[in-house]
Enzyme design. Structure first.
Site, short mmCIF file in Angstrom:
data_model
loop_
_atom_site.label_atom_id
_atom_site.label_comp_id
_atom_site.label_asym_id
_atom_site.label_seq_id
_atom_site.Cartn_x
_atom_site.Cartn_y
_atom_site.Cartn_z
N CYS A 2 0.83 -1.19 0.00
CA CYS A 2 0.00 0.00 0.00
C CYS A 2 0.87 1.25 0.00
O CYS A 2 1.91 1.30 0.64
CB CYS A 2 -0.96 0.09 1.19
SG CYS A 2 -2.09 -1.29 1.28
N ARG A 27 3.73 -0.34 -4.88
CA ARG A 27 3.47 -0.87 -3.53
C ARG A 27 2.12 -1.57 -3.44
O ARG A 27 1.78 -2.14 -2.40
CB ARG A 27 3.51 0.28 -2.51
CG ARG A 27 4.85 0.97 -2.44
CD ARG A 27 4.78 2.15 -1.52
NE ARG A 27 4.71 1.76 -0.13
CZ ARG A 27 5.74 1.65 0.67
NH1 ARG A 27 6.94 1.88 0.22
NH2 ARG A 27 5.58 1.30 1.92
N TRP A 74 -3.00 -2.65 -1.66
CA TRP A 74 -2.74 -4.09 -1.84
C TRP A 74 -3.62 -4.76 -0.80
O TRP A 74 -3.38 -4.65 0.41
CB TRP A 74 -1.27 -4.40 -1.60
CG TRP A 74 -0.90 -5.82 -1.92
CD1 TRP A 74 -0.49 -6.30 -3.13
CD2 TRP A 74 -0.88 -6.93 -1.02
NE1 TRP A 74 -0.24 -7.65 -3.04
CE2 TRP A 74 -0.46 -8.06 -1.76
CE3 TRP A 74 -1.17 -7.10 0.33
CZ2 TRP A 74 -0.34 -9.33 -1.20
CZ3 TRP A 74 -1.06 -8.35 0.90
CH2 TRP A 74 -0.64 -9.46 0.13
N ASN A 100 -1.63 1.96 5.87
CA ASN A 100 -0.78 0.89 5.37
C ASN A 100 -0.45 0.02 6.57
O ASN A 100 0.11 0.50 7.55
CB ASN A 100 0.50 1.50 4.77
CG ASN A 100 1.48 0.43 4.32
OD1 ASN A 100 1.12 -0.72 4.16
ND2 ASN A 100 2.73 0.84 4.13
N GLY A 101 -0.84 -1.26 6.52
CA GLY A 101 -0.58 -2.13 7.67
C GLY A 101 -1.82 -2.95 7.98
O GLY A 101 -2.72 -3.06 7.14
N GLU A 491 15.82 -18.65 -8.37
CA GLU A 491 15.51 -17.27 -8.76
C GLU A 491 14.86 -17.24 -10.14
O GLU A 491 13.91 -16.49 -10.38
CB GLU A 491 16.80 -16.42 -8.71
CG GLU A 491 16.67 -14.98 -9.17
CD GLU A 491 15.70 -14.14 -8.35
OE1 GLU A 491 15.18 -14.59 -7.33
OE2 GLU A 491 15.43 -12.99 -8.78
N LYS A 495 11.16 -15.74 -10.83
CA LYS A 495 10.89 -14.68 -11.82
C LYS A 495 9.79 -15.13 -12.79
O LYS A 495 8.92 -14.35 -13.17
CB LYS A 495 12.16 -14.34 -12.61
CG LYS A 495 13.16 -13.51 -11.83
CD LYS A 495 12.75 -12.06 -11.79
CE LYS A 495 13.46 -11.26 -10.71
NZ LYS A 495 13.05 -11.52 -9.33
N GLU A 498 6.55 -14.87 -10.88
CA GLU A 498 6.19 -13.49 -10.55
C GLU A 498 5.63 -12.72 -11.74
O GLU A 498 4.59 -12.08 -11.63
CB GLU A 498 7.44 -12.71 -10.08
CG GLU A 498 7.83 -12.91 -8.65
CD GLU A 498 9.06 -12.07 -8.33
OE1 GLU A 498 9.04 -11.39 -7.31
OE2 GLU A 498 10.05 -12.10 -9.10
N HIS A 514 14.55 -37.54 -7.74
CA HIS A 514 13.77 -37.93 -6.57
C HIS A 514 12.35 -37.38 -6.63
O HIS A 514 11.80 -36.95 -5.61
CB HIS A 514 14.49 -37.47 -5.30
CG HIS A 514 15.87 -38.04 -5.19
ND1 HIS A 514 16.11 -39.32 -4.77
CD2 HIS A 514 17.07 -37.51 -5.55
CE1 HIS A 514 17.42 -39.56 -4.82
NE2 HIS A 514 18.02 -38.47 -5.30
N LYS A 613 5.73 -4.65 -4.08
CA LYS A 613 7.19 -4.64 -3.99
C LYS A 613 7.67 -4.73 -2.55
O LYS A 613 8.66 -5.38 -2.25
CB LYS A 613 7.74 -3.38 -4.65
CG LYS A 613 9.25 -3.39 -4.68
CD LYS A 613 9.80 -2.61 -5.82
CE LYS A 613 11.28 -2.82 -5.96
NZ LYS A 613 11.60 -4.15 -6.49
C1 G6P Z 1 8.59 -8.87 -2.48
C2 G6P Z 1 9.13 -8.42 -3.82
C3 G6P Z 1 10.38 -9.24 -4.16
C4 G6P Z 1 11.41 -9.13 -3.04
C5 G6P Z 1 10.81 -9.56 -1.69
C6 G6P Z 1 11.75 -9.26 -0.53
O1 G6P Z 1 8.10 -10.17 -2.58
O2 G6P Z 1 8.16 -8.58 -4.83
O3 G6P Z 1 10.94 -8.74 -5.37
O4 G6P Z 1 12.49 -9.96 -3.34
O5 G6P Z 1 9.60 -8.82 -1.46
O6 G6P Z 1 11.92 -7.86 -0.43
P1 G6P Z 1 13.13 -7.15 0.27
O7 G6P Z 1 12.80 -5.68 0.18
O8 G6P Z 1 13.16 -7.63 1.69
O9 G6P Z 1 14.36 -7.51 -0.46
#
Ligand code: G6P
Length: 618
Positions: A2, A27, A74, A100-101, A491, A495, A498, A514, A613
């Site tokens: 948010c 956000r 969000w 926010n929270g 990773e 990606k 995501e 396995h 994010k």
């Molecule tokens: C969210 C973002 C990711 C990020 C993760 C951890 O899920 O979408 O891209 O890696 O948070 O965020 P940080 O700010 O702790 O690296």
């Protein structure tokens, strides 16, 4: 999670709030809304489910006013809808709040407030936890308190971490902002006869670089010319703003189609900025001016634990590898959200390294709190945001200096965090006497080649686009890696999930037999990360096993590796890298494959569905 904005001054608040929300949309983007007050206290509220552009048209028809607050959401409590979009009003309609929270005790508070609402023949206007806040404030006002006192009492009743902005019809030239716990920040920007509020700096930068970060427990009353803070314990003061050194151009998309693509291309520069002045060769030293930890502490560490979430967790996994290999001491990684609820045995001789690009991720902050309260172990944070909550909690920080990252999926901050972890491993190894000055110098020299490895990896963009075209319709991918490439396989899969919404699994290649191998057939592509290195032969055996099941193999391997290219269906070449540096040569390809897949599928790359994010709620 948010985004909050606020404005009070002499200009029309609506367009300024909207522009601020555009810069904070990363956000959260389920719905958005703004509330504007004119000088006589006439109030208009406009909110819409969906992206900001849906709100934009509605705002053009909104009455003017030079005071206002806004929000991009969000969803946590209540699905995305006009009804649940912020701002939320008290039933009396004179108190307006964005939050926010999470109000963890909202059920209890709702039950308490319900009787009065029933008696007045009113009802709740949303399914959110937020709505209890304006209602609580309104009750306190009705009991005769000033708005500041009413806000303070209401906040005192909330459980959970919260950041709030509020306006009151009775104070048309003032906005309020408050912060309780680690629910993402609140920054106040000082203009000329006007003030701005935002969850994060990018929303303020076009207007001012003079800012004050609200501390935990503070409530600000913000007028066009002045800010008054009520601190914990009720003390009042006027804060001194500080100057931030951030270039507004850094948050522009420039010629790139998406922020994610821009940020992938920025990686060589971002990495150079991370290591600038921190990889000195003569005499060799790593992080010479950064760690505010005595050398004796570094020399006496017996173990390192690296924690993080999401992409930062994958950086932590690679960091663990480097600390073992370079520093030569036991190291582990952990998912911060799991770690904090276990009963881990650390002891004061464990160094805890938290990786969090935002410095605000609630689980990582929770884990850091746990470490401090339970073990008192020294903590280093690796983050992109100087002054973030994580930097306040840690004993010392390594700021990765990547510049603002706008794309929701982390890219350049991943390589910045990696570089910081590599330097930290070098520094610990040297402090412990396990890495000679000569060996340190060699390690640092190798790190200095990383920007060019990234550059050449980015050079494979066209090849990644071809592969994405071929596999754009695939519903599943298995991504395999071994050793230091295993976290990169994770990773790559993250990606794909995501931004491309493709089901992808990142696996340690040795684990494939396995279970995952049962999934394989002609329609199940496998991406194999296979640069030449100590485990290359084992990796090729795995590739053979995949091929025997007729699954198509896309291998990412060293330029000129004809043998591997021959073995697989599709080959993407990356520059050969020293064994510990393959994360830098492979990362751009892993990111570009997911990016191109998302592009092929016509998806919203910078704002993938359901994500945010900065994750500031549990
Ligand atoms: C969210 C973002 C990711 C990020 C993760 C951890 O899920 O979408 O891209 O890696 O948070 O965020 P940080 O700010 O702790 O690296």
């Amino acid at each position: 999670m948010c985004g909050i904005v606020g404005y009070v001054g002499h200009q029309a608040a609506g367009p300024i709030l909207l522009e601020g929300l555009q810069r904070l949309e990363y956000r959260g983007y389920d719905s958005s809304g703004i509330a504007v007050l004119d000088h006589d206290g006439a109030l208009s509220v406009m909110k819409r489910e969906g992206k900001l552009r849906d709100l934009q048209a509605a705002i053009e028809r909104m009455p003017g006013g030079a005071t206002g607050i806004g929000h991009t959401r969000w969803a946590t409590h209540g699905q995305p809808s006009d009804r649940n979009a912020h701002p939320h009003a008290s039933s009396s309609g004179d108190v307006i709040v964005v939050q926010n929270g999470i109000v963890e005790n909202y059920r209890e508070l709702k039950a308490e407030l319900q009787e009065r609402l029933d008696a007045e023949g009113r009802s709740w206007q949303s399914d959110t936890d937020t709505e209890v806040i304006p209602e609580l404030i309104s009750r306190e006002l009705a009991a005769g308190k000033s708005f500041g006192d009413a806000l303070a009492s209401a906040i005192g009743r909330l459980r959970g971490a919260n950041a709030i902005a509020a306006v009151h019809r009775g104070s048309p030239n003032r906005i309020y902002a408050a912060r309780k716990g680690s629910a993402g920040g609140i920054v106040i920007g000082y203009g000329d006869g006007e003030m701005f509020v935002a969850s994060d700096l990018p929303a303020l930068l076009p207007h001012t670089t003079s800012v004050y970060h609200l501390e935990d427990g503070e409530i600000a009353a913000i007028d066009p010319e002045s800010v008054t803070i009520r601190g914990q314990g009720g003390t009042q003061f006027q804060p001194e703003p500080t100057q931030v050194d951030l270039d507004p151009v850094a948050i522009a998309r420039g010629p790139f189609r998406h922020f994610m693509l821009k940020e992938i291309h920025e990686q060589p520069r971002a990495l150079s900025d991370t290591i600038r002045g921190r990889a000195r060769l003569e005499p060799a030293s790593a992080l010479p001016d950064d760690l505010d930890l005595p050398t004796e502490t570094l020399a006496s560490i017996e173990r390192v634990l690296v924690i993080g979430m999401g992409t930062s967790l994958h950086a932590a996994m690679i960091g663990r590898w480097w600390i073992e290999q370079i520093a030569g001491i036991p190291a582990d990684f952990d998912n911060a959200s799991e770690f904090r609820f276990r009963a881990p045995l650390l002891g004061p001789s464990t160094l805890v390294v938290a990786v969090t690009q935002s410095g605000e991720t609630i689980d990582t902050l929770g884990a850091m709190n746990h470490v401090r309260d339970r073990w008192g172990a020294p903590q280093v944070v690796i983050t992109n945001v100087d002054g973030s909550e994580a930097t306040r909690q840690a004993d010392t920080s390594i700021i990765i200096r990547c510049g603002p990252e706008v794309g929701v999926a982390s890219t350049k901050t991943f390589v910045g965090s990696l570089a910081a972890l590599y330097l930290l491993a070098c520094r610990i190894g040297h402090a412990q006497g396990r890495l000679s000055t000569e060996a340190l110098s060699k390690r640092l020299e190798q790190l200095l080649t990383a920007p060019s490895l990234l550059e050449r990896g980015i050079g494979q963009a066209a090849r990644c686009a071809q592969i994405a075209q071929l596999f754009g319709a695939a519903s599943n991918f298995l991504v395999l890696g071994r050793g230091i490439e295993y976290p990169l396989a994770m990773e790559a899969a993250l990606k794909c999930k995501e931004i491309s919404y493709v089901h992808a699994e990142g696996y340690a290649a040795g684990e494939m037999k396995h279970g995952p191998i049962a999934l394989l057939d002609q329609g199940f592509p496998v991406i194999a990360l296979a640069p030449r290195g100590p485990l290359f032969d084992k990796m090729t055996s795995t590739i053979q096993q995949v091929r025997a099941r007729r699954a198509p193999v896309i291998a990412v391997g060293d330029e000129g590796d004809a043998e591997l290219a021959e073995l697989v269906d599709h080959f993407i070449a990356v520059p050969p890298a020293p064994p510990l540096l393959t994360p830098f040569s492979l990362t751009p390809v892993v990111q570009l494959l997911a990016y191109q897949l998302a592009l092929t599928r016509g998806l919203d790359i910078d704002q993938p569905r359901n994500l945010a994010k900065t994750v500031t709620v549990e």
